[in-house]
Write an enzyme that holds these catalytic residues in place. Sequence first.
Site, mmCIF file in Angstrom:
data_model
loop_
_atom_site.group_PDB
_atom_site.id
_atom_site.type_symbol
_atom_site.label_atom_id
_atom_site.label_comp_id
_atom_site.label_asym_id
_atom_site.label_seq_id
_atom_site.Cartn_x
_atom_site.Cartn_y
_atom_site.Cartn_z
ATOM 1 C CE LYS A 93 -2.213 -1.702 8.015
ATOM 2 N NZ LYS A 93 -1.189 -1.867 6.976
ATOM 3 C CG ASN A 94 -0.704 2.024 6.138
ATOM 4 O OD1 ASN A 94 -0.455 0.889 6.557
ATOM 5 N ND2 ASN A 94 -1.491 2.239 5.096
ATOM 6 C CB CYS B 133 1.646 -8.254 -2.560
ATOM 7 S SG CYS B 133 0.243 -7.512 -1.772
ATOM 8 N NE ARG C 218 1.528 -3.202 -2.395
ATOM 9 C CZ ARG C 218 1.083 -3.182 -1.136
ATOM 10 N NH1 ARG C 218 0.812 -4.276 -0.515
ATOM 11 N NH2 ARG C 218 0.933 -2.052 -0.523
ATOM 12 C CG ASP D 93 -5.125 1.167 1.836
ATOM 13 O OD1 ASP D 93 -4.916 0.387 0.897
ATOM 14 O OD2 ASP D 93 -4.227 1.577 2.602
ATOM 15 N NE ARG E 110 -1.002 -7.717 7.190
ATOM 16 C CZ ARG E 110 -0.822 -7.303 5.944
ATOM 17 N NH1 ARG E 110 -1.354 -7.956 4.937
ATOM 18 N NH2 ARG E 110 -0.103 -6.248 5.689
HETATM 19 C C1 UD1 Z 1 1.165 2.248 1.156
HETATM 20 C C2 UD1 Z 1 0.237 1.709 2.215
HETATM 21 C C3 UD1 Z 1 -0.882 0.881 1.588
HETATM 22 C C4 UD1 Z 1 -1.604 1.707 0.529
HETATM 23 C C5 UD1 Z 1 -0.597 2.278 -0.478
HETATM 24 C C6 UD1 Z 1 -1.255 3.219 -1.482
HETATM 25 C C7 UD1 Z 1 1.771 1.444 4.071
HETATM 26 C C8 UD1 Z 1 2.457 0.508 5.008
HETATM 27 N N1 UD1 Z 1 1.013 0.880 3.129
HETATM 28 O O1 UD1 Z 1 1.747 1.088 0.519
HETATM 29 O O2 UD1 Z 1 -1.808 0.505 2.613
HETATM 30 O O3 UD1 Z 1 -2.527 0.883 -0.167
HETATM 31 O O4 UD1 Z 1 0.420 3.018 0.217
HETATM 32 O O5 UD1 Z 1 -1.887 4.269 -0.846
HETATM 33 O O6 UD1 Z 1 1.868 2.651 4.210
HETATM 34 N N2 UD1 Z 1 5.132 0.927 -6.936
HETATM 35 C C9 UD1 Z 1 6.065 0.657 -7.918
HETATM 36 N N3 UD1 Z 1 7.401 0.747 -7.598
HETATM 37 C C10 UD1 Z 1 7.824 1.106 -6.348
HETATM 38 C C11 UD1 Z 1 6.857 1.363 -5.354
HETATM 39 C C12 UD1 Z 1 5.525 1.270 -5.677
HETATM 40 O O7 UD1 Z 1 5.705 0.359 -9.054
HETATM 41 O O8 UD1 Z 1 9.038 1.164 -6.127
HETATM 42 C C13 UD1 Z 1 3.696 0.813 -7.256
HETATM 43 C C14 UD1 Z 1 3.029 -0.300 -6.478
HETATM 44 O O9 UD1 Z 1 3.180 -1.537 -7.154
HETATM 45 C C15 UD1 Z 1 1.586 0.156 -6.421
HETATM 46 C C16 UD1 Z 1 1.703 1.693 -6.376
HETATM 47 O O10 UD1 Z 1 3.025 1.990 -6.843
HETATM 48 O O11 UD1 Z 1 0.910 -0.215 -7.596
HETATM 49 C C17 UD1 Z 1 1.482 2.276 -5.000
HETATM 50 O O12 UD1 Z 1 2.474 1.823 -4.122
HETATM 51 P P1 UD1 Z 1 3.015 2.664 -2.878
HETATM 52 O O13 UD1 Z 1 2.451 4.051 -2.876
HETATM 53 O O14 UD1 Z 1 4.484 2.498 -2.834
HETATM 54 O O15 UD1 Z 1 2.346 1.848 -1.693
HETATM 55 P P2 UD1 Z 1 3.037 1.249 -0.419
HETATM 56 O O16 UD1 Z 1 3.962 2.246 0.186
HETATM 57 O O17 UD1 Z 1 3.524 -0.123 -0.683
#
Ligand code: UD1
Length: 422
Positions: free
Chosen positions: A22-23, A118, A123, A308, A400
């Site tokens: 999915k991701n 969320c 996030r 996850d 999902r």
């Molecule tokens: C992706 C995955 C999700 C997984 C996560 C961590 C997808 C669609 N989703 O989510 O299933 O749980 O990686 O492995 O691929 N953060 C910030 N600022 C930012 C971006 C992120 O502070 O600009 C923080 C987030 O709040 C969170 C952490 O960084 O606490 C990890 O986020 P991130 O690695 O960006 O996860 P996603 O890409 O949203």
Amino acid sequence: MDSIIVTGGAELSGRIPIAGAKNACLALMPATLLSDEPLTLMNAPRLSDIKTMTLLLQSLGVEVTAMQDGRVLTLSSHALTSHRADYDIVRKMRASNLVLGPLLARAGHAVVSLPGGCAIGARPMDIHIAGLEALGAEIELRDGYLHAMAPGGLRGAVIEQRFASVGATENVVMAATLAKGTTVLKNAAREPEIVDLVQCLRQMGARIAGEGTDTIEIEGVDRLGGATHRVVADRIELGTYMIAPAIAGGEVELIGGRRELLPSFCEKLETAGVTVTQTNDGLRVARANGRVHAVDVKTEVYPGFPTDLQAQMMALMCTAEGVSVLEETIFENRFMHAPELMRMGARIDVHGGHATVTGVERLRGAPVMATDLRASVSLILAGLGAEGETQVNRVYHLDRGYERVEEKLSACGARIERVRGE
Ligand code: UD1
């Protein structure tokens, strides 16, 4: 609303095919925005998140054709009609923000709603924004939307992320493929889904090196072409089904599974007393008689233990022999499954980012509520080993991220059924 009913106590035996990730697919689909030639994705999973991304891309003017019952998606962005990702779609799925980088690179501007709160944490998007600004974008927040402009086009830059965010890495890498000059992205995410995206981008004509390491180098090109790409196996679905026989007992082969997708997770399962063997077709997982042993787990970026899979591991630890400590370092507020597991008789003490689980001999079935995607599946897993009937309510979260969960598990002997709600 549908619910799932699991009657515990049946040992598992059989084979489960692992779907495309999915991701990975959610990042690969927006890559179509970078080219006016078609992108074909094979092995796409059939999930509601993929439908949401399809709707979002269609709202931008992308033509999406699904074949083989949704397993093959062809996306064509030859005539984009919009550069705005509306709140109505983005609020349903955070991964909608992955259109920001490619739209900006292709169209020179993009308007993307902030995803909003969320269930599993704040996030924010600061790392995405910092990366794209370093490439020369001007980004403003107005009316809940990020308005991004790159009037003179994007320029390569050296960027160091403050955290190895998966989504920010994907957005910046996609944007940099069409920037002028070279981009060096430091502290990049190393997840297998990033490697999969880069392999697809490279087929489209992008010049990228270093994927799978913490430094990715992208040399911008003038244009990208089409490609046909097979989506990598879903390591989170894989890990989830690896836990099923560990909880219920028995032996299951996960078709398409590979150990290198989940290095530290496999190690932890083995320390807990579960046998994991690589076969020609996938991974075979077995639990001999008796309970597993308690192991401590700390979630980390790849190749560490994936956040996850934390909820599913907690379900396993509920009936392990001994006391385990699970530490969540990626998301705050990701223990919402704990009180539900406690309704089934689990002994869990949550304190900040730690959960201490004291294993009990057996859980007992109960009506429980799914609060997010991974939490819902952890309750199903717990139900497989529990005495009596577990009813998991609000399973729309499950749809999902897991296709046909009840079919895949019942094919291995689990007693599980979906009850259709209004
Ligand atoms: C992706 C995955 C999700 C997984 C996560 C961590 C997808 C669609 N989703 O989510 O299933 O749980 O990686 O492995 O691929 N953060 C910030 N600022 C930012 C971006 C992120 O502070 O600009 C923080 C987030 O709040 C969170 C952490 O960084 O606490 C990890 O986020 P991130 O690695 O960006 O996860 P996603 O890409 O949203």
